[in-house]
Design an enzyme around this catalytic site. Structure first.
Site, PDB file in Angstrom:
ATOM      1  N   LYS A   1     -10.694  -1.043  10.210  1.00 58.38           N
ATOM      2  CA  LYS A   1     -10.846  -2.180   9.297  1.00 58.38           C
ATOM      3  C   LYS A   1     -11.250  -3.441  10.051  1.00 58.38           C
ATOM      4  O   LYS A   1     -11.468  -4.492   9.468  1.00 58.38           O
ATOM      5  CB  LYS A   1      -9.554  -2.401   8.523  1.00 58.38           C
ATOM      6  CG  LYS A   1      -9.232  -1.235   7.604  1.00 58.38           C
ATOM      7  CD  LYS A   1      -8.158  -1.568   6.617  1.00 58.38           C
ATOM      8  CE  LYS A   1      -7.472  -0.327   6.086  1.00 58.38           C
ATOM      9  NZ  LYS A   1      -8.091   0.170   4.852  1.00 58.38           N
TER      10      LYS A   1
ATOM     11  N   CYS B   1      -4.759   2.490  -3.737  1.00 59.55           N
ATOM     12  CA  CYS B   1      -3.537   2.991  -3.095  1.00 59.55           C
ATOM     13  C   CYS B   1      -2.375   2.025  -3.277  1.00 59.55           C
ATOM     14  O   CYS B   1      -1.535   1.867  -2.382  1.00 59.55           O
ATOM     15  CB  CYS B   1      -3.736   3.270  -1.608  1.00 59.55           C
ATOM     16  SG  CYS B   1      -4.925   4.549  -1.279  1.00 59.55           S
TER      17      CYS B   1
ATOM     18  N   GLN C   1      -4.787  -5.352   6.604  1.00 61.36           N
ATOM     19  CA  GLN C   1      -5.777  -6.250   5.989  1.00 61.36           C
ATOM     20  C   GLN C   1      -5.790  -7.636   6.624  1.00 61.36           C
ATOM     21  O   GLN C   1      -6.659  -8.446   6.325  1.00 61.36           O
ATOM     22  CB  GLN C   1      -5.504  -6.396   4.485  1.00 61.36           C
ATOM     23  CG  GLN C   1      -5.668  -5.115   3.701  1.00 61.36           C
ATOM     24  CD  GLN C   1      -7.086  -4.569   3.747  1.00 61.36           C
ATOM     25  OE1 GLN C   1      -8.053  -5.289   4.023  1.00 61.36           O
ATOM     26  NE2 GLN C   1      -7.221  -3.278   3.492  1.00 61.36           N
TER      27      GLN C   1
ATOM     28  N   ASP D   1       2.812  -4.717   8.094  1.00 60.72           N
ATOM     29  CA  ASP D   1       1.608  -3.920   7.908  1.00 60.72           C
ATOM     30  C   ASP D   1       0.420  -4.888   7.947  1.00 60.72           C
ATOM     31  O   ASP D   1       0.155  -5.607   6.986  1.00 60.72           O
ATOM     32  CB  ASP D   1       1.703  -3.188   6.564  1.00 60.72           C
ATOM     33  CG  ASP D   1       0.370  -2.575   6.130  1.00 60.72           C
ATOM     34  OD1 ASP D   1      -0.646  -2.743   6.852  1.00 60.72           O
ATOM     35  OD2 ASP D   1       0.338  -1.942   5.058  1.00 60.72           O
TER      36      ASP D   1
ATOM     37  N   HIS E   1       0.875  -1.182   0.000  1.00 64.62           N
ATOM     38  CA  HIS E   1       0.000   0.000   0.000  1.00 64.62           C
ATOM     39  C   HIS E   1       0.914   1.235   0.000  1.00 64.62           C
ATOM     40  O   HIS E   1       2.025   1.183   0.529  1.00 64.62           O
ATOM     41  CB  HIS E   1      -0.823  -0.053   1.285  1.00 64.62           C
ATOM     42  CG  HIS E   1      -1.909   0.969   1.402  1.00 64.62           C
ATOM     43  ND1 HIS E   1      -1.673   2.259   1.823  1.00 64.62           N
ATOM     44  CD2 HIS E   1      -3.240   0.890   1.180  1.00 64.62           C
ATOM     45  CE1 HIS E   1      -2.821   2.918   1.855  1.00 64.62           C
ATOM     46  NE2 HIS E   1      -3.780   2.106   1.477  1.00 64.62           N
TER      47      HIS E   1
HETATM   48  C1  LIG Z   1      -2.444  -2.968   3.425  1.00 62.91           C
HETATM   49  C2  LIG Z   1      -2.802  -1.608   3.912  1.00 62.91           C
HETATM   50  N1  LIG Z   1      -1.870  -0.864   4.530  1.00 62.91           N
HETATM   51  C3  LIG Z   1      -2.142   0.351   5.015  1.00 62.91           C
HETATM   52  C4  LIG Z   1      -3.386   0.919   4.903  1.00 62.91           C
HETATM   53  C5  LIG Z   1      -3.622   2.294   5.445  1.00 62.91           C
HETATM   54  O1  LIG Z   1      -4.496   2.266   6.503  1.00 62.91           O
HETATM   55  P1  LIG Z   1      -5.054   3.620   7.144  1.00 62.91           P
HETATM   56  O2  LIG Z   1      -5.557   4.432   5.991  1.00 62.91           O
HETATM   57  O3  LIG Z   1      -6.132   3.160   8.051  1.00 62.91           O
HETATM   58  O4  LIG Z   1      -3.931   4.275   7.848  1.00 62.91           O
HETATM   59  C6  LIG Z   1      -4.393   0.194   4.275  1.00 62.91           C
HETATM   60  C7  LIG Z   1      -5.741   0.770   4.134  1.00 62.91           C
HETATM   61  O5  LIG Z   1      -6.253   1.050   3.082  1.00 62.91           O
HETATM   62  C8  LIG Z   1      -4.091  -1.095   3.767  1.00 62.91           C
HETATM   63  O6  LIG Z   1      -5.018  -1.809   3.144  1.00 62.91           O
END
Ligand SMILES: Cc1ncc(COP(=O)(O)O)c(C=O)c1O
Lengths: 419, 150
Positions: free
Chosen positions: A239, A377, A216, A213, A136
């Protein structure tokens, strides 16, 4: 889901009482464009059960106060509630201590915190930061900024055509220059579950620190940070059925303790004079300023909600649902699923011959079906598969087979409009 | 289905499938890229100007049906128009897609542009419909040969 179910598919779908679960989420009874909502954008954010909504409401009605600073009744009550959530998080991911649980705004802030404190201290010119090709943007850009500042290099582990990390390439990239590896546990664009336990072990053999990270993964997998042995694990409450604006950074105590602070301000200090400031102990050292108390408490309610579920049954149900959806969607003429890893969770990204994902999204929306379209993203993933965007359906525990059938019928409608 | 049909009218589906003037223009006087980072729509518009007129206009790139049909329809309408006429059409089109076009006796006055009247019911798609037009406008306004717009 990686867990293999010993039970026959139909039994799993019956054993898990999804109708009862759905009653816990008030938004699911909404009509959109005159049709019952089918919410398949869970990877973007999950819906919230009534108990989470109640907890936030209740906090503002009868507990609201600032924490860690008052001696009065309300402040003590709010402080206790908020700190209880930290204990719930610690148990949820099996951390050794509540001192290892840092509250942040979300996954993004968690990664930025590590990059700008640990990263700034540990990474020097000529060093390397290793990420994968399916990250991401929030697990790319903070490292790019750091590398640029330090004259370090960002290296990328390639993925194969199914959307799986190529482990041989990972091992080749892991070298003496590598200072940190930062990886998605589950990819939001492809659904791939990465073999992070093995990858963490490989990094540790070279003395390299690993950040996971878990944005998900946390809603779908059983996460045990001690079993994984990761050095950092980050995720967002929103999430996993909690509110927006709250997230968790887990870090091993010794590593966190040696890190310089992140932001300066109230709460993160023990004493301040103009000559010298003594920083607070963990976890407060990394929590400057008044935190998001209400949503933190809402997150606690989400963790309680999860704790009373039969997690094994949830996992099996989600696994079956994903398999069913994959079968149904990939059976539609002209549909191609992007991300066909052997181990997957929740996510079905797809493209449709001759129709741009954006148009798919609009037409499905008219049918009351919410999916995500775009690059999610993760623009490098789109570049890897040489597509501008995908349509993405992402599942949660409250989705049903009937909703998957509505999605399939919606895709047929898209085909009808365009042909 | 009727809402959808008002968005995806025949003209739009046709121009999406068979975009007109869909090619790179050699010796263009202006080459402008338009990009919508949200959905990845990405077009390049090529203009050949003579005095005050758009002598030739083509485009290439890719994106959703709405953005592609819009670029295609725009290119077929603007060929031969003066800069002032093009800017006036830009204003008309803009008002049309945000639902603020008033005082028209009938949609007939709009010709092919009328096909985009359904866009105003879909606020999320206004950007798609406008991308090519914004790109064209910045091409006219700029004196640089290559411009980028978001
Ligand atoms: C794999 C992953 N990492 C990071 C994020 C970023 O999360 P947040 O926008 O809640 O900080 C997301 C969310 O879209 C994600 O799917």
């Amino acid at each position: 889901m990686s867990t293999q179910s010993p039970i026959m598919p139909s039994e799993v779908l019956e054993r898990f009482d999804v109708a009862r679960i759905r009653k816990d989420f008030p938004i699911l009874s909404l009509n959109v464009h005159g049709k019952p909502l089918v919410y398949l954008d869970n990877a973007a954010t999950s819906q919230k059960p009534q108990c989470v909504i109640n907890a936030i409401n209740e906090y503002y009605r009868s507990e609201n106060s600032n924490i860690h600073r008052g001696v009065h009744y309300l402040s003590e009550k709010a402080t206790q509630e908020y700190e209880n959530v930290r204990t719930k998080v610690q148990r949820f991911i099996n951390a050794s201590s509540v001192k290892e649980i840092i509250f942040a705004r979300g996954t993004t802030e968690g990664i930025n915190l590590v990059a700008s404190t640990y990263g700034r201290k540990a990474i020097n010119a000529g060093d390397e930061v290793l990420i994968s090709a399916m990250e991401h943007h929030s697990n790319i850009v903070p490292w790019q900024i750091l590398c640029e500042e330090k004259g370090a290099t960002l290296r990328v582990i390639p993925i194969n055509d199914s959307g799986e990390i190529i482990l041989d390439e990972y091992q080749k990239l892991l070298g003496r220059k590598t200072k940190i590896v930062s990886l998605a546990h589950v990819s939001n664009a492809l659904g791939t579950i990465n073999p992070i336990k093995q990858m963490i072990a490989l990094a540790h053999q070279q003395g390299v620190i690993v950040l996971i990270d878990g944005a998900q993964a946390i809603p779908h997998l059983n996460v045990d940070v001690r079993e994984l042995d990761c050095d950092f694990y980050v995720f967002s409450a929103h999430k996993v059925y909690g509110p927006t604006g709250v997230g968790v950074l887990y870090g091993k105590y010794d590593i966190l303790d040696a890190m310089p602070p992140y932001q300066g301000g109230g709460d993160m200090i023990k004493s301040v004079t103009f000559e010298k400031t003594i920083y607070n102990d963990l976890p407060y050292k990394f929590e400057a300023g008044t935190p998001n108390i209400a949503d933190g408490i809402g997150f606690g309610a989400a963790l309680d909600y999860i704790a009373q579920l039969d997690w094994q049954a949830v996992s099996e149900y989600e696994h079956e649902l994903l398999q069913y959806a994959t079968e149904v969607i990939s059976g539609i003429d002209g549909v191609k699923i992007i991300g066909t890893a052997k181990e997957k969770a929740s996510v079905i990204s797809f493209v449709l011959d001759g129709v741009h994902p954006h148009d798919i999204g609009t037409i499905l929306d008219q049918e009351g079906i919410a999916i995500r379209t775009g690059h999610h993203c993760a623009q490098p993933v789109m570049q890897r598969f040489n597509i501008p965007a995908t349509a993405r359906a992402s599942l949660a525990l409250y989705n049903t087979k009937a909703e998957i059938e509505r999605l399939a019928a919606g895709i047929q409608k898209v085909i009808e409009v365009f042909h | 289905m009727s809402e959808l049909r008002s968005l995806y009218q025949e003209i739009i589906l046709d121009h999406n499938k068979n975009p007109r003037n869909f090619k790179k223009l050699e010796n263009a006087d202006r080459v402008v890229e338009g990009y919508n980072p949200l959905c990845g729509d990405h077009y390049t518009i090529y203009l050949k100007l003579k005095d005050d007129r758009i002598e030739e206009i083509t485009f290439d790139g890719g994106g959703c049906a709405i953005s592609k049909a819009s670029a295609s329809v725009m290119s077929s309408i603007l060929k031969g128009k003066t800069k002032a006429e093009a800017e006036e059409l830009f204003e008309t089109f803009h008002k049309l897609v945000i639902g603020e076009l008033k005082g028209l006796d009938s949609m007939d006055e709009l010709g092919k542009l009328a096909a985009f009247s359904g866009v105003s019911e879909f606020p999320a798609r206004v950007k798609c419909a406008s991308l090519a037009w914004h790109t064209m406008k910045s091409a006219l306004e700029s004196d640089k040969k290559v411009v980028s717009t978001e």
